[in-house]
Design a protein around this motif. Structure first.
Motif, PDB file in Angstrom:
ATOM      1  N   TYR A   1      14.894  -3.380  18.810  1.00 41.60           N
ATOM      2  CA  TYR A   1      14.715  -1.947  18.583  1.00 41.60           C
ATOM      3  C   TYR A   1      13.338  -1.662  18.002  1.00 41.60           C
ATOM      4  O   TYR A   1      12.664  -0.701  18.405  1.00 41.60           O
ATOM      5  CB  TYR A   1      15.796  -1.416  17.637  1.00 41.60           C
ATOM      6  N   GLY A   2      12.898  -2.483  17.040  1.00 37.67           N
ATOM      7  CA  GLY A   2      11.602  -2.242  16.412  1.00 37.67           C
ATOM      8  C   GLY A   2      10.446  -2.392  17.380  1.00 37.67           C
ATOM      9  O   GLY A   2       9.537  -1.553  17.416  1.00 37.67           O
ATOM     10  N   ILE A   3      10.458  -3.445  18.198  1.00 40.93           N
ATOM     11  CA  ILE A   3       9.362  -3.679  19.142  1.00 40.93           C
ATOM     12  C   ILE A   3       9.316  -2.582  20.195  1.00 40.93           C
ATOM     13  O   ILE A   3       8.258  -2.013  20.499  1.00 40.93           O
ATOM     14  CB  ILE A   3       9.512  -5.069  19.793  1.00 40.93           C
ATOM     15  N   VAL A   4      10.487  -2.257  20.773  1.00 40.36           N
ATOM     16  CA  VAL A   4      10.536  -1.210  21.794  1.00 40.36           C
ATOM     17  C   VAL A   4      10.166   0.139  21.185  1.00 40.36           C
ATOM     18  O   VAL A   4       9.468   0.951  21.811  1.00 40.36           O
ATOM     19  CB  VAL A   4      11.933  -1.160  22.449  1.00 40.36           C
ATOM     20  N   GLY A   5      10.606   0.388  19.939  1.00 41.33           N
ATOM     21  CA  GLY A   5      10.287   1.658  19.290  1.00 41.33           C
ATOM     22  C   GLY A   5       8.796   1.823  19.042  1.00 41.33           C
ATOM     23  O   GLY A   5       8.237   2.901  19.260  1.00 41.33           O
ATOM     24  N   VAL A   6       8.137   0.764  18.580  1.00 41.31           N
ATOM     25  CA  VAL A   6       6.683   0.833  18.351  1.00 41.31           C
ATOM     26  C   VAL A   6       5.956   1.063  19.668  1.00 41.31           C
ATOM     27  O   VAL A   6       5.037   1.888  19.762  1.00 41.31           O
ATOM     28  CB  VAL A   6       6.192  -0.461  17.670  1.00 41.31           C
ATOM     29  N   ALA A   7       6.350   0.311  20.727  1.00 40.35           N
ATOM     30  CA  ALA A   7       5.711   0.475  22.033  1.00 40.35           C
ATOM     31  C   ALA A   7       5.892   1.900  22.566  1.00 40.35           C
ATOM     32  O   ALA A   7       4.955   2.503  23.104  1.00 40.35           O
ATOM     33  CB  ALA A   7       6.281  -0.542  23.024  1.00 40.35           C
ATOM     34  N   PHE A   8       7.096   2.452  22.402  1.00 42.28           N
ATOM     35  CA  PHE A   8       7.352   3.799  22.902  1.00 42.28           C
ATOM     36  C   PHE A   8       6.588   4.840  22.101  1.00 42.28           C
ATOM     37  O   PHE A   8       6.147   5.852  22.659  1.00 42.28           O
ATOM     38  CB  PHE A   8       8.853   4.096  22.858  1.00 42.28           C
ATOM     39  N   SER A   9       6.432   4.616  20.788  1.00 44.26           N
ATOM     40  CA  SER A   9       5.651   5.554  19.969  1.00 44.26           C
ATOM     41  C   SER A   9       4.205   5.606  20.440  1.00 44.26           C
ATOM     42  O   SER A   9       3.604   6.680  20.541  1.00 44.26           O
ATOM     43  CB  SER A   9       5.718   5.139  18.496  1.00 44.26           C
TER      44      SER A   9
END
Length: 508
Positions: free
Chosen positions: A390-398
């Protein structure tokens, strides 16, 4: 001395008479018991945190939430000031003991007998936080703030102006009355079952109509005049935000809670409206999900109506305006419901999986534990895998969101900015001032980033210094430990003292 002190403890105009009265009563009681007692000892007892008998105010609410996976917590609410604190289970047990029958010292002893943990500083800090938030039966008096205001008196308008320049926010305290009036005079019917079914049908039909009219390429976003088109888009955007925030507030009021405030804010460079629905923390999980969905649902409803009107009456003079609103509405709605950004979709998702601090935990796991586990080749638990993903995908999406937002705003405002820039020195100056004003949150974020990097570099250098100075610092720790005053110090405190020692070289 008692007579002299008591004569000075008279209530002052505009002051907190309860404080003066309490001090007088305590000193009078002490003087009656022992007329020869030291007045300073009596005053020391009055300001000793360990002797305070904390009692929660009668209107304070405390609600516990039981979650799966051991994430239990509680929320304590001050309904007068609409202040809410989240408590861990151990803190909740401490709060339950604050009924005025025990001093802080007695609470510490009682908790020590139950859990084996000696928590004097923790209990004192918790009592202090509750006191400053006006959760106790005695009113908090912010003496430093009162002295500051007395030394530098300013008008209310100047104070509001300073607050806006510092926070880029203007708050309105009367929002609850407006939302309550709108709810009671018509909007409460939207919570009926038949109205919800009808609203869902309108939302679905509107989406279908929007797709149909978008494929036809009948309308454009800016129209023939870019300047007028941009102004129309801005007005529609603010109306959309107003409808969205009103949706959140209506659900909150319908469930019997209060809107703390509303207002205007420059948020990440964009002017917008907001509504503070923190009182929703006292709702059950299902109600909080509905409250988070209230804003997107209001957008779906209004956006659906706009799309249906522009599709059904394409020749009407306002149909193109309705289409523009639908475009903005569905664009913002799609971003708002994605659970990777800390928007409504995130809050709904975190309530469904019962992980209230999903994003902070995932980012903290990536910054610290992830690299340690990869370096040491340690096994990941199922929860840690989810946090990492969740953290990696969330940072990439941000990052992707900022990238797409740049092209979106450039396509809308690019032509207007270029025209103003080429119009002369005056318009260029206005553009620079407007840019600094709108981008000030980003600039402040950049300054904070530089401060964080400087702090990291400073900590790194101190760590290097510690390794270079380790030999004589170990000797310093041994010297400190040998002193009778420090013979019972815990090792971590001893290490901290040794880290603060400075080496001075002197001649014979």
């Amino acid at each position: 001395i008692y007579t002299a002190v008591l004569s000075r403890l008279e209530p002052r105009p505009g002051g907190s008479n309860d404080v003066w009265r309490a001090v007088r009563q305590r000193l009078q009681a002490t003087s009656r018991r022992n007329p020869d007692a030291d007045v300073w000892a009596a005053l020391s007892e009055l300001v000793d945190p360990a002797e305070l008998r904390p009692r929660l105010a009668p209107d304070i609410e405390l609600k516990e939430f039981k979650l799966r996976g051991g994430n239990d917590y509680a929320v304590i609410a001050n309904p007068r000031d609409l202040i809410h604190y989240r408590l861990e289970p151990a803190e909740t047990e401490l709060v339950k003991l604050m009924d005025g029958s025990r001093t802080v010292k007695e609470i510490v002893v009682e908790r020590f007998q139950e859990s084996g943990d000696l928590e004097l500083s923790g209990v004192a800090d918790l009592v202090s936080i509750l006191y400053e938030g006006n959760f106790l039966d005695r009113r908090f008096v912010d003496v430093p703030d009162a002295v500051r205001r007395a030394l530098n008196p300013i008008s209310l308008a100047r104070q509001k102006g300073r607050e806006f320049m510092r926070t880029l926010t203007i708050e309105w305290q009367g929002a609850h009355r407006l939302v309550q009036w709108l709810h009671d005079h018509g909007l409460k019917w939207f919570f009926k079952r038949w109205a919800q079914i009808l609203g869902a049908a309108v939302a679905v039909s509107g989406l279908v109509a929007f797709v149909s009219i978008a494929r036809s390429h009948r309308f454009t976003l800016t129209g023939e005049s870019p300047v007028i088109g941009i102004l129309v888009l801005l007005v529609l955007d603010y109306f959309m935000v107003f409808v969205h925030e009103l949706g959140h507030a209506l659900v909150l009021v319908h469930d019997g809670r209060r809107v703390k405030n509303a207002g205007f804010q420059i948020y990440f460079g964009a002017p917008t409206f907001f509504v503070d629905t923190s009182d929703g923390l006292m709702l059950e999980a299902r109600q909080r999900i509905v409250e988070s969905f209230g804003g997107p649902y209001a957008q779906m409803l209004i956006g659906g109506i706009s799309a249906i009107v522009s599709w059904a009456f394409p020749e009407w003079v306002l149909s193109e305006t309705m289409y523009r609103y639908a475009v903005l509405n569905y664009l913002v709605l799609s971003m708002n419901l994605i659970p990777l950004l800390e928007l409504d979709g995130y809050w709904i998702f975190s309530e469904v999986i019962q992980e209230p601090e999903l994003r902070p935990k995932s980012l903290s796991f990536i910054r610290h534990d992830l690299w340690h586990k990869l370096r040491e080749r340690l096994r990941f638990s199922r929860k840690e895998v989810w946090l990492a993903v969740y953290g990696i995908v969330g940072v990439a999406f941000s990052i992707l969101s900022f990238y797409t937002a740049y092209f979106y705003w450039r396509s809308i405002f690019g032509s207007l900015v270029s025209k103003l820039w080429n119009a002369g020195a005056v318009t260029r100056g206005l553009l620079v001032v407007l840019g600094l004003f709108v981008l000030s949150p980003v600039l402040r974020g950049f300054v904070n980033l530089l401060r964080t990097l400087w702090k990291r570099l400073r900590d790194f250098w101190r760590n290097v210094q510690w390794r270079l100075e380790q030999s004589w610092r170990v000797e310093a720790a041994e010297l400190i430990d040998a002193l009778p005053l420090f013979e019972d110090l815990p090792s971590e405190v001893l290490d901290d003292l040794a880290g603060r020692v400075q080496l001075r070289s002197v001649t014979k």
